[in-house]
Design a protein around this motif. Structure first.
Motif, PDB file in Angstrom:
ATOM      1  N   LEU A   1       0.854  -1.287   0.071  1.00 39.62           N
ATOM      2  CA  LEU A   1      -0.238   0.062  -0.072  1.00 39.62           C
ATOM      3  C   LEU A   1       0.954   1.264  -0.148  1.00 39.62           C
ATOM      4  O   LEU A   1       0.566   2.105  -0.630  1.00 39.62           O
ATOM      5  CB  LEU A   1      -1.158   0.055   1.248  1.00 39.62           C
ATOM      6  CG  LEU A   1      -1.931  -0.985   1.093  1.00 39.62           C
ATOM      7  CD1 LEU A   1      -2.651  -1.180   2.693  1.00 39.62           C
ATOM      8  CD2 LEU A   1      -3.168  -0.277   0.367  1.00 39.62           C
ATOM      9  N   VAL A   2       1.841   1.165   0.846  1.00 42.83           N
ATOM     10  CA  VAL A   2       2.998   2.545   0.940  1.00 42.83           C
ATOM     11  C   VAL A   2       3.584   2.688  -0.485  1.00 42.83           C
ATOM     12  O   VAL A   2       3.516   3.688  -0.913  1.00 42.83           O
ATOM     13  CB  VAL A   2       3.614   2.291   1.982  1.00 42.83           C
ATOM     14  CG1 VAL A   2       4.955   3.437   2.055  1.00 42.83           C
ATOM     15  CG2 VAL A   2       3.021   2.316   3.481  1.00 42.83           C
TER      16      VAL A   2
ATOM     17  N   ALA B   1       7.893   0.272   6.154  1.00 42.05           N
ATOM     18  CA  ALA B   1       6.653   0.993   5.988  1.00 42.05           C
ATOM     19  C   ALA B   1       5.551   1.166   7.286  1.00 42.05           C
ATOM     20  O   ALA B   1       5.691   0.071   7.991  1.00 42.05           O
ATOM     21  CB  ALA B   1       5.732   0.230   4.928  1.00 42.05           C
ATOM     22  N   THR B   2       5.089   2.326   7.434  1.00 40.59           N
ATOM     23  CA  THR B   2       4.315   2.195   8.693  1.00 40.59           C
ATOM     24  C   THR B   2       2.816   2.718   8.364  1.00 40.59           C
ATOM     25  O   THR B   2       2.801   3.626   7.251  1.00 40.59           O
ATOM     26  CB  THR B   2       4.931   3.445   9.690  1.00 40.59           C
ATOM     27  OG1 THR B   2       4.827   4.645   9.099  1.00 40.59           O
ATOM     28  CG2 THR B   2       6.488   3.078  10.192  1.00 40.59           C
TER      29      THR B   2
ATOM     30  N   TYR C   1       4.164   5.812  -5.333  1.00 38.70           N
ATOM     31  CA  TYR C   1       3.826   5.647  -6.839  1.00 38.70           C
ATOM     32  C   TYR C   1       2.909   6.767  -7.386  1.00 38.70           C
ATOM     33  O   TYR C   1       3.292   7.368  -8.496  1.00 38.70           O
ATOM     34  CB  TYR C   1       3.762   4.093  -7.359  1.00 38.70           C
ATOM     35  CG  TYR C   1       3.488   4.026  -8.869  1.00 38.70           C
ATOM     36  CD1 TYR C   1       4.123   4.275  -9.849  1.00 38.70           C
ATOM     37  CD2 TYR C   1       2.377   3.379  -9.290  1.00 38.70           C
ATOM     38  CE1 TYR C   1       3.924   4.380 -11.383  1.00 38.70           C
ATOM     39  CE2 TYR C   1       2.038   2.954 -10.588  1.00 38.70           C
ATOM     40  CZ  TYR C   1       2.848   3.399 -11.414  1.00 38.70           C
ATOM     41  OH  TYR C   1       2.465   3.432 -12.961  1.00 38.70           O
ATOM     42  N   LEU C   2       1.786   6.509  -6.756  1.00 39.44           N
ATOM     43  CA  LEU C   2       0.709   7.509  -7.332  1.00 39.44           C
ATOM     44  C   LEU C   2       0.973   8.893  -7.132  1.00 39.44           C
ATOM     45  O   LEU C   2       0.635   9.859  -7.947  1.00 39.44           O
ATOM     46  CB  LEU C   2      -0.595   7.064  -6.635  1.00 39.44           C
ATOM     47  CG  LEU C   2      -1.256   5.554  -7.170  1.00 39.44           C
ATOM     48  CD1 LEU C   2      -2.536   5.303  -6.399  1.00 39.44           C
ATOM     49  CD2 LEU C   2      -1.399   5.348  -8.751  1.00 39.44           C
TER      50      LEU C   2
ATOM     51  N   ARG D   1      -1.318   9.509   1.564  1.00 43.38           N
ATOM     52  CA  ARG D   1      -2.847   9.883   1.209  1.00 43.38           C
ATOM     53  C   ARG D   1      -2.920  11.260   1.226  1.00 43.38           C
ATOM     54  O   ARG D   1      -3.862  11.756   0.580  1.00 43.38           O
ATOM     55  CB  ARG D   1      -3.741   8.975   1.880  1.00 43.38           C
ATOM     56  CG  ARG D   1      -3.610   7.323   1.583  1.00 43.38           C
ATOM     57  CD  ARG D   1      -4.763   6.662   2.406  1.00 43.38           C
ATOM     58  NE  ARG D   1      -6.022   6.652   1.629  1.00 43.38           N
ATOM     59  CZ  ARG D   1      -6.935   7.392   2.032  1.00 43.38           C
ATOM     60  NH1 ARG D   1      -6.923   7.860   3.620  1.00 43.38           N
ATOM     61  NH2 ARG D   1      -8.062   7.495   1.707  1.00 43.38           N
ATOM     62  N   ILE D   2      -2.552  11.956   2.287  1.00 45.11           N
ATOM     63  CA  ILE D   2      -2.941  13.452   2.740  1.00 45.11           C
ATOM     64  C   ILE D   2      -2.281  14.076   1.342  1.00 45.11           C
ATOM     65  O   ILE D   2      -2.820  14.972   0.980  1.00 45.11           O
ATOM     66  CB  ILE D   2      -2.339  13.833   4.082  1.00 45.11           C
ATOM     67  CG1 ILE D   2      -3.485  13.137   5.010  1.00 45.11           C
ATOM     68  CG2 ILE D   2      -2.476  15.132   4.113  1.00 45.11           C
ATOM     69  CD1 ILE D   2      -2.755  13.330   6.610  1.00 45.11           C
TER      70      ILE D   2
END
Length: 263
Positions: free
Chosen positions: A147-148, A197-198, A153-154, A206-207
């Motif tokens: 996910l991280v 990753a955390t 990447y996005l 995401r923010i």
């Protein structure tokens, strides 16, 4: 045809690639390599001593890339590379790459043909893909690393896209950090961060992505597994992103994990 090792080493020397790094890179190249492209900071000439050496090996059949130390070799067939037209990856290669050798004698013209990026479409696609980051406790516990990786990447892709949209293309994370007056940005977006990753890292990414795109998409299916099952026949591109976020693949560079270039 064999890899022209002397030609490769000479090209690396011209680009100030350290000899030990060059030796490691040559050893990592698949024997079937038909062409070799260097891209990123060492192709641009704005690298640091600690910068990665990013290479793209053109191969006759799909295969996984390999990374060792600071050397990363991605593997693409010519057919895969052709799908990069109009994409960020294609724009990156066209702007910030050099062909080291090419047995097919068409890589330079292929890179020149990649065309312009439709940034409005690109940013809409990134927003659509962002639903994979809408992860509950179970997905976070099972797939946090993936996910991280996809969030990074996005976000990186969105910032590249905005730079192109605003008329000043840039694929340097350090320069983007300066433009956005955000000294931490280059470290946040590093392809191989030094720490594990955390959840706080995922939330921060995401923010940051929301600050670029506006409100992110939600996952209508509740989990990554459910998204993959329900979107399998309807949206294979979204499924590819979800599969990588789920953690079924281990490469840090998502470009080559699918049969075509997505962004």
């Amino acid at each position: 045809m064999p890899i022209p090792v002397a030609e490769v080493r000479s090209a690396f020397a011209d680009l100030s690639v350290p000899s030990e790094m060059a030796t490691q890179a040559v050893a990592l190249l698949p024997e079937t390599t038909e062409g070799l492209i260097i891209y990123g900071s060492r192709a641009r000439g704005d690298h640091l001593e600690s910068s990665d050496l990013d290479l793209l090996a053109v191969v006759p059949e799909m295969r996984r890339g390999v990374t060792a130390g600071l050397v990363s070799v991605s593997c693409y067939t010519r057919e895969q590379l052709e799908t990069a037209t109009g994409t960020l990856f294609g724009a990156h290669l066209r702007r910030d790459s050099q062909v080291i050798f090419d047995h097919g004698d068409d890589l330079v013209s292929l890179l020149d043909s990649f065309g312009e990026v439709d940034t409005e479409r690109l940013l809409k696609r990134i927003r659509r893909f962002s639903c994979v980051l809408d992860a509950g406790p179970e997905d976070r516990a099972r797939s946090l690393k993936g996910l991280v990786r996809q969030a990074r990447y996005l976000l990186r892709s969105a910032l590249y896209g905005v730079a192109i949209r605003d008329g000043d293309p840039c694929f340097s994370l350090r320069e983007l950090a300066q433009r956005h007056n955000d000294p931490q940005l280059a470290d946040v977006l590093a392809s191989r961060p030094p720490s594990e990753a955390t959840e706080s890292e995922l939330d921060d990414l995401r923010i940051r992505l929301g600050n670029v795109l506006g409100e992110l998409s939600s996952n209508p299916h509740g989990s990554l597994d459910a998204l993959i099952v329900n979107e399998w026949d309807r949206d294979p591109e979204l499924v590819s992103i979800a599969v990588m976020a789920r953690g079924h693949k281990s490469r840090s560079d998502p470009y080559e994990e699918i049969t075509k270039v997505l962004l």
